[in-house]
Design a protein around this motif. Sequence first.
Motif, PDB file in Angstrom:
ATOM      1  N   PHE B  43     -15.538  37.685  44.827  1.00 26.87           N
ATOM      2  CA  PHE B  43     -16.083  38.433  45.798  1.00 26.87           C
ATOM      3  C   PHE B  43     -14.567  38.777  46.915  1.00 26.87           C
ATOM      4  N   LEU B  44     -13.850  37.026  47.092  1.00 27.23           N
ATOM      5  CA  LEU B  44     -12.836  37.197  47.964  1.00 27.23           C
ATOM      6  C   LEU B  44     -11.808  37.812  46.919  1.00 27.23           C
ATOM      7  N   ALA B  45     -11.728  37.946  46.164  1.00 22.26           N
ATOM      8  CA  ALA B  45     -10.688  38.646  45.485  1.00 22.26           C
ATOM      9  C   ALA B  45     -10.586  40.485  45.170  1.00 22.26           C
ATOM     10  N   LEU B  46     -11.734  40.399  45.285  1.00 18.89           N
ATOM     11  CA  LEU B  46     -11.909  42.386  45.110  1.00 18.89           C
ATOM     12  C   LEU B  46     -11.910  41.935  46.420  1.00 18.89           C
ATOM     13  N   HIS B  47     -12.493  41.199  47.918  1.00 19.44           N
ATOM     14  CA  HIS B  47     -11.498  41.893  49.225  1.00 19.44           C
ATOM     15  C   HIS B  47     -10.385  41.802  49.625  1.00 19.44           C
ATOM     16  N   TYR B  49      -8.312  42.508  47.529  1.00 20.00           N
ATOM     17  CA  TYR B  49      -7.514  43.529  46.654  1.00 20.00           C
ATOM     18  C   TYR B  49      -7.447  45.119  47.180  1.00 20.00           C
ATOM     19  N   PHE B  50      -9.087  45.235  47.904  1.00 19.60           N
ATOM     20  CA  PHE B  50      -9.454  46.755  48.184  1.00 19.60           C
ATOM     21  C   PHE B  50      -9.803  46.443  49.873  1.00 19.60           C
ATOM     22  N   ILE B  51      -9.943  45.117  50.314  1.00 16.80           N
ATOM     23  CA  ILE B  51     -10.633  45.969  51.519  1.00 16.80           C
ATOM     24  C   ILE B  51      -9.629  45.312  52.428  1.00 16.80           C
ATOM     25  N   ALA B  52      -9.029  43.923  52.423  1.00 22.05           N
ATOM     26  CA  ALA B  52      -7.774  43.126  53.134  1.00 22.05           C
ATOM     27  C   ALA B  52      -7.176  44.106  54.164  1.00 22.05           C
ATOM     28  N   PRO B  53      -6.672  44.853  52.461  1.00 18.46           N
ATOM     29  CA  PRO B  53      -4.671  45.978  53.416  1.00 18.46           C
ATOM     30  C   PRO B  53      -5.608  46.575  53.980  1.00 18.46           C
ATOM     31  N   LEU B  54      -7.097  47.446  54.300  1.00 15.39           N
ATOM     32  CA  LEU B  54      -7.381  49.295  54.917  1.00 15.39           C
ATOM     33  C   LEU B  54      -7.448  48.525  56.668  1.00 15.39           C
ATOM     34  N   THR B  55      -7.013  46.909  56.806  1.00 17.22           N
ATOM     35  CA  THR B  55      -7.443  46.518  57.433  1.00 17.22           C
ATOM     36  C   THR B  55      -6.521  46.583  58.688  1.00 17.22           C
ATOM     37  N   ALA B 316      -3.632  39.553  47.368  1.00 18.97           N
ATOM     38  CA  ALA B 316      -3.810  38.331  46.455  1.00 18.97           C
ATOM     39  C   ALA B 316      -3.439  37.204  45.586  1.00 18.97           C
ATOM     40  N   GLN B 317      -1.915  37.550  46.070  1.00 21.56           N
ATOM     41  CA  GLN B 317      -1.268  36.706  44.455  1.00 21.56           C
ATOM     42  C   GLN B 317      -0.897  35.732  46.178  1.00 21.56           C
ATOM     43  N   ILE B 318      -0.343  36.466  46.984  1.00 19.15           N
ATOM     44  CA  ILE B 318       0.383  35.510  47.996  1.00 19.15           C
ATOM     45  C   ILE B 318      -1.150  34.092  48.873  1.00 19.15           C
ATOM     46  N   ALA B 319      -2.250  35.062  48.616  1.00 13.64           N
ATOM     47  CA  ALA B 319      -3.497  34.671  49.402  1.00 13.64           C
ATOM     48  C   ALA B 319      -4.846  33.481  48.791  1.00 13.64           C
ATOM     49  N   MET B 320      -4.451  33.839  46.943  1.00 14.64           N
ATOM     50  CA  MET B 320      -5.675  33.109  46.297  1.00 14.64           C
ATOM     51  C   MET B 320      -5.059  33.008  44.682  1.00 14.64           C
ATOM     52  N   LYS B 321      -3.504  32.893  45.438  1.00 17.31           N
ATOM     53  CA  LYS B 321      -2.508  32.685  43.979  1.00 17.31           C
ATOM     54  C   LYS B 321      -3.018  33.151  42.698  1.00 17.31           C
ATOM     55  N   PRO B 323      -2.117  35.816  39.812  1.00 19.96           N
ATOM     56  CA  PRO B 323      -0.360  36.523  39.108  1.00 19.96           C
ATOM     57  C   PRO B 323      -0.744  37.804  39.666  1.00 19.96           C
ATOM     58  N   LEU B 324       0.020  38.158  39.884  1.00 22.10           N
ATOM     59  CA  LEU B 324       0.648  39.567  40.406  1.00 22.10           C
ATOM     60  C   LEU B 324       0.361  40.741  38.721  1.00 22.10           C
ATOM     61  N   ASP B 325       0.835  40.354  37.754  1.00 26.32           N
ATOM     62  CA  ASP B 325       0.636  40.720  36.380  1.00 26.32           C
ATOM     63  C   ASP B 325      -1.468  41.373  36.512  1.00 26.32           C
ATOM     64  N   VAL B 326      -1.801  40.493  37.145  1.00 24.34           N
ATOM     65  CA  VAL B 326      -3.467  41.043  37.166  1.00 24.34           C
ATOM     66  C   VAL B 326      -3.497  42.548  37.598  1.00 24.34           C
ATOM     67  N   THR B 327      -3.037  43.021  38.501  1.00 20.04           N
ATOM     68  CA  THR B 327      -2.577  44.403  39.240  1.00 20.04           C
ATOM     69  C   THR B 327      -2.377  45.200  37.558  1.00 20.04           C
ATOM     70  N   LYS B 328      -1.361  45.106  36.818  1.00 19.11           N
ATOM     71  CA  LYS B 328      -1.055  45.598  35.338  1.00 19.11           C
ATOM     72  C   LYS B 328      -2.419  46.025  34.958  1.00 19.11           C
ATOM     73  N   VAL B 329      -3.124  44.362  34.637  1.00 20.09           N
ATOM     74  CA  VAL B 329      -4.434  44.320  33.677  1.00 20.09           C
ATOM     75  C   VAL B 329      -5.617  45.723  34.501  1.00 20.09           C
ATOM     76  N   PHE B 330      -5.571  45.300  35.957  1.00 21.87           N
ATOM     77  CA  PHE B 330      -6.104  46.221  36.439  1.00 21.87           C
ATOM     78  C   PHE B 330      -5.967  47.605  36.356  1.00 21.87           C
ATOM     79  N   GLN B 331      -4.508  48.308  36.156  1.00 22.48           N
ATOM     80  CA  GLN B 331      -4.685  49.691  36.231  1.00 22.48           C
ATOM     81  C   GLN B 331      -4.464  49.926  34.867  1.00 22.48           C
ATOM     82  N   GLY B 332      -4.539  49.108  34.233  1.00 22.09           N
ATOM     83  CA  GLY B 332      -4.716  49.461  32.704  1.00 22.09           C
ATOM     84  C   GLY B 332      -6.638  50.061  32.455  1.00 22.09           C
TER      85      GLY B 332
END
Lengths: 529, 363
Positions: B43-47, B49-55, B316-321, B323-332
């Motif tokens: 839940f923190l990770a999803l926050h 990813y998707f909520i924090a940048p919008l704030t 998410a990388q800065i706050a929760m360590k 990996p940035l590659d998870v973004t690519k996994v997400f996109q895939g």
Amino acid sequence: MQAHQRMLDSTPNGLHSGESPLLQTLGLTKRYGDFLANDSIDIDIWPKEIHALLGENGAGKSTLVKAIYGLIQPSAGEIRWQGQPIVLSGPSEARSRGIGMVFQHFSLFDNLTVAENVALGLDGRESFKDMSARLEQVSKTYGLPLDPRREVWQLSVGERQRIEIVRALMQDPKFLILDEPTAVLTPQEADQLFIVLERLKAEGRAILYISHKLEEVKRLCDTATILRGGKKVDTCNPRLETAASLARMMVGGEIKEVKAAAGRKTTVPRLVVNDLSLAPSEAHGVRLEHISFELKGGEILGIAGVAGNGQDELFAALSGERLSKDPGTVVIEGIAAGHLSITQRRKLGAAFVPEERLGHGTAPRMKLSENALLTGHAASGMVHHGFIDTAATLKTVDRATETFDVRKAKRDPEAASLSGGNLQKFIVGREILRNPAVLVVSQPTWGVDAGAAAVIRQALLDLASAGAAVLVTSQDLDELAEIADRIAVMFHGHLSAPLATADATREKLGLLMGGSSLEPKEAAHAVGA
Amino acid sequence: MQLVLEKRAERSNTIALVSPLIAIGLTIVTMTILFAILGKNPFLALHAYFIAPLTDAYSLQEIAVKATPLVMIAIGLSLCYLANAWNIGAEGQFLIGAVAGSWIAVKTQGTDAGAWVLPAMLVLAAAAGALYALIPAICKVKFGASEILTSLMLVYVADLFLDYLVRGPWRDPQGFNFPTTAEFDPVATVPLLIDGGRLHLGSIITLLVVAAAAILLGRTIKGFEIRVVGAAPRAARFGGFNANQLIILTFAVSGALAGLAGIIEVAGPVGHLQPGISPGYGFTAIIVAFLGRLNPLGILIAGLFLALTFIGGEQAQIAMKIPLDVTKVFQGILLFYVLACDSLILYRFKLVSPNRQVASGTH
């Protein structure tokens, strides 16, 4: 026969009382969503019987047959085989019980031999060598000559059908289903097929014969079951009926007769083809060989022939989907057009209706208005400075709908959602509304219900009366006899000299369709690269 | 009971709109599981990813900046894909556009060249991107070579070419041996929309491209041609449309847009040419194009969403360590679900009871 048999004998004339039918459906129903494709159909098929299944397109014939062959599961009702209720898990179970089927569209691999194709359809318990031997024996016994070693692409349509029949016979079926088998045959080939069917019947087998050719049914079949709108209308003895009374049962009313305007005058030549030869565009295609004809305004020329003899290639060459190096080979309205694109030919006043409605004549998943634009963008004022005039495309849809009675659920549905007959009326209407000088139409009423077919034929006659030149390619000889002034026959890429329709007897046309009048050296297959 | 796919009589427009949302939902469910496996609080990770940048305003601007190249490239790709031409090499066209435009910037560096520099860079970048895209298109039309492979392979050629330039001839003499050109002059830089902000003129150009594409596809005969060639090739030929010409045209347009996006990125947010100017924009744009239903407006929304994942991934990388590659996994995973859900436009699920109580089971 079967020990327990419910005495629910529904034989048409009581001839078979005491035995049970070979196959019986009781209240067979198939529902697709809200649509009843088969509504409680009872049918009895007895050994030694050729049973016709008659009906228009969409009457539910295919659905019924698919259920009997195990391709689909009925929603309600039951199927009895030799008196026992059965549930077929699929076609292989149907085959193992002794039900065989020959489809209208063959499932054969062009690049494999006859024997290999047959082997693919069997369960493969015997060696290939034994199977080939049995294949030759079965084909000889039934007078269906086949060379197991030839590749399918070298064979005529009639020979391909023989493969399918022999494949079915090799499983020694008690009951054989044939779906419109004569649609692809010459009259002579059809006669040969009837001899085979009579023989199968004499051996005690039953045959379910799907057709809409009424004369044929009267001649061949002992019983006929007529379907209309998913329901059984009647079961009768076709020999005691007239073609007209059978047609009435199929259609549920009188069919409008097609009338040619008296005294149509022919004018100047509007479509001229001069010594057109064209290599096939794909492997196993047909080479067009020195085709020449002249078509005047006010005239309808019919082109008969068994499918696959170059009709598709001729259509592509006339429409401009394939171009010819020599402009003079195709002359439209006096202008050499052999090298012109289909759009340029349309601008000269030509219009085209291909055989395939979905995917060729229309983009199936696009709206009718967009499909009006598909052929209308060239010369119908639907495009201004590159922008689409949506109102103009919709107007074409409305006009076609009104003039040709196109039935559809909403004003502008997708092409694929229309029934075959309604879509064909739309396509023909779309072209005729452009007032073409030349109309080239391929199989205008293929798979279309009788009502729509009459509308379309009448439209073609009216168009000719208005002065257009109309070229109709059709495998339906009755259709050509009804509307054409002259009939020519295509065989192996050659076009015969046209006969006046009055002289074009079935026998003469049949001989030409079999290639009889051609010189021997030309009768060899025109094998491309 | 048995679950079968049943063909619909007509394509469902509702599903066409809802399908990307279903895909996003399924992706988020999958990501939740993935985060849990990685040992992070989902839940923190999803926050993050998707909520924090919008704030905050900075992140919102950054989303628009990231979306700019994605949307511009995806618009071009959508034209290709609608016409059944499979340009997978937008990344390469993006890089070549960046290189070609940078050439002018490098050559005019320190001179008194005027305001013509930036427009010239944009034009040259678009032309170079188009020409680069024409290589696979012409190979396809002339030789039947698979444009999927050739366009993809040319990505690596472009990548290495850029690498060579910035390590060799174009390297900044005062750059402490870093592989980069000097900072571009102000006349060679895309102007900012807000002083001190990040949003630049490129975003406006992208909006214009979206509008132009919407008009092209919806109202013009050319747009109709693109759609019909892809949807029904044989009917298109019957309509008089030439599929080969269209492959050339759509590849050229999409190459031009990718090239334009490349130079805008280099002359905008980055400010100089260097390796790694693209975090895979050309590939992510493929996802954007499909997530946006190959529809210009849809692509605009999808581009903003994918940009969000880039920004969220960084956070998410800065706050929760993570990996940035998870973004690519997400996109895939997202692309996978988008394509899977698309089957529902033409098909629907149906429960069927085979009622085989009498089944004989002889076979």
